[in-house]
Design an enzyme around this catalytic site. Sequence first.
Site, PDB file in Angstrom:
ATOM      1  N   ASP A  66       0.567  -1.411  -0.044  1.00  0.00           N
ATOM      2  CA  ASP A  66       0.025   0.155  -0.555  1.00  0.00           C
ATOM      3  C   ASP A  66       0.627   0.830   0.027  1.00  0.00           C
ATOM      4  O   ASP A  66       0.228   2.406   0.157  1.00  0.00           O
ATOM      5  CB  ASP A  66      -1.315   0.140   0.682  1.00  0.00           C
ATOM      6  CG  ASP A  66      -0.633   0.430   2.403  1.00  0.00           C
ATOM      7  OD1 ASP A  66       1.051  -0.968   3.074  1.00  0.00           O
ATOM      8  OD2 ASP A  66      -0.956   0.728   3.525  1.00  0.00           O
ATOM      9  N   HIS A  67       2.058   0.945   0.052  1.00  0.00           N
ATOM     10  CA  HIS A  67       3.092   1.869   0.063  1.00  0.00           C
ATOM     11  C   HIS A  67       3.707   2.301  -1.187  1.00  0.00           C
ATOM     12  O   HIS A  67       4.251   3.150  -2.069  1.00  0.00           O
ATOM     13  CB  HIS A  67       3.885   2.539   1.431  1.00  0.00           C
ATOM     14  CG  HIS A  67       2.854   2.644   2.330  1.00  0.00           C
ATOM     15  ND1 HIS A  67       2.682   3.933   3.466  1.00  0.00           N
ATOM     16  CD2 HIS A  67       1.971   1.133   2.510  1.00  0.00           C
ATOM     17  CE1 HIS A  67       1.963   3.482   4.261  1.00  0.00           C
ATOM     18  NE2 HIS A  67       1.990   2.309   3.935  1.00  0.00           N
ATOM     19  N   HIS A 142       7.561  -0.881  13.091  1.00  0.00           N
ATOM     20  CA  HIS A 142       6.621  -1.020  12.094  1.00  0.00           C
ATOM     21  C   HIS A 142       6.375  -2.891  11.554  1.00  0.00           C
ATOM     22  O   HIS A 142       8.027  -3.259  12.196  1.00  0.00           O
ATOM     23  CB  HIS A 142       6.731  -0.502  10.663  1.00  0.00           C
ATOM     24  CG  HIS A 142       5.077  -1.039   9.975  1.00  0.00           C
ATOM     25  ND1 HIS A 142       3.628  -0.899  10.464  1.00  0.00           N
ATOM     26  CD2 HIS A 142       5.233  -1.304   8.518  1.00  0.00           C
ATOM     27  CE1 HIS A 142       2.454  -1.305   9.810  1.00  0.00           C
ATOM     28  NE2 HIS A 142       2.976  -1.732   8.978  1.00  0.00           N
ATOM     29  N   ASP A 211       3.929   4.067   8.385  1.00  0.00           N
ATOM     30  CA  ASP A 211       2.944   3.241   9.395  1.00  0.00           C
ATOM     31  C   ASP A 211       4.044   2.946  10.782  1.00  0.00           C
ATOM     32  O   ASP A 211       5.041   2.976  10.425  1.00  0.00           O
ATOM     33  CB  ASP A 211       2.031   2.384   9.069  1.00  0.00           C
ATOM     34  CG  ASP A 211       1.675   1.856   7.440  1.00  0.00           C
ATOM     35  OD1 ASP A 211       1.978   2.862   6.594  1.00  0.00           O
ATOM     36  OD2 ASP A 211       1.400   1.056   7.148  1.00  0.00           O
ATOM     37  N   HIS A 269      -4.547   7.271   6.298  1.00  0.00           N
ATOM     38  CA  HIS A 269      -3.746   5.894   5.979  1.00  0.00           C
ATOM     39  C   HIS A 269      -5.137   5.434   6.914  1.00  0.00           C
ATOM     40  O   HIS A 269      -4.980   3.985   7.865  1.00  0.00           O
ATOM     41  CB  HIS A 269      -2.793   5.374   6.906  1.00  0.00           C
ATOM     42  CG  HIS A 269      -2.354   3.889   6.773  1.00  0.00           C
ATOM     43  ND1 HIS A 269      -2.044   3.179   7.653  1.00  0.00           N
ATOM     44  CD2 HIS A 269      -1.011   3.720   5.479  1.00  0.00           C
ATOM     45  CE1 HIS A 269      -1.597   2.142   6.767  1.00  0.00           C
ATOM     46  NE2 HIS A 269      -1.144   2.271   6.669  1.00  0.00           N
TER      47      HIS A 269
HETATM   48 ZN   LIG Z   1      -0.120   1.097   5.547  1.00  0.00          ZN
END
Ligand SMILES: [Zn+2]
Length: 302
Positions: A66-67, A142, A211, A269
């Site tokens: 997602d990044h 993370h 994150d 996010h």
């Molecule tokens: Zn993420």
Amino acid sequence: MALSLTVLGSNAAMPAYGRITSAQVLHSNNFLYLIDCGEGTRIRLSEYKIKRNKIAVIFISHLHGDHCFGLPGVISSFFHFSRSQKLKIIGPVGIKKLINTFMEVSEGHLMYELEIIEHTADTFNLIYQNKDLEVYAFPLKHRIKTNGYLFRELQRDSNLIKEKITEFNLTIEEMRKLKKGLDIQRPNELILADEVTKQKTPAKSFAYCSDTIYDESLIDIVREVDLLYHETTYLHELKEKARARMHATSYEAAQLAKAASVSRLLIGHYSGMYRTPDALLDEAQSVFENSIAAYDGLMIDI
Ligand SMILES: [Zn+2]
């Protein structure tokens, strides 16, 4: 000189409710900086009419999809915009393999120079600078190695007021000192820098934290920034879930913003379980009033 930000994607994990995953564009003078590149970033760049050839550097926080799953699309899309300028991509170790693999299997050929810099931050350090700004990377906590980024504009010299140059018959050396804010003492007169220069706009700063779990060691790093982006995947009622997945809650992001005395907090996010970020924003504002909820297309002057 001014810094501004456009949010391209504000959701976590999966696109949902019209929100794509993480991507933001920082505008500074003549250059743009893309921060994270979730799926759909290429489409957002077109939708929001971002001049993609002005993107000088892409900063990737970590290699969860997602990044960074938008990278193949963005890198190859430059072909259609006749890019000739060099592009830099900075991200954690592994990013070279990721980019080189898809270039290799798709037999892609770039018409511009691509420099990929692998940097996994284990401490706070300078990773990029030009005449306008400095960028520092720092570690976030993370599930995989993740970089946070701090963008700091450099304070520029003040501009002299034209009429004052002739009025005081300033020499080049005097002008140089006055522009730096130093007063000039002549045998019979004192020339004050404040009187012969225009007020300069203060240098701005932006910190990007996505994150991460709630981590008090970030307080000193983001202290007094003009804008702090901090992920808020869940409401605090799901704090156990947030901790297990190494994410933060709105309450925690706001606590950090408050402790670090930042000017404004930008949350984003969001988990796909939230149709809108309203409740997350309410929770953040109950702790730190100057909180703003990111949405795709949001533009902020920093
Ligand atoms: Zn993420």
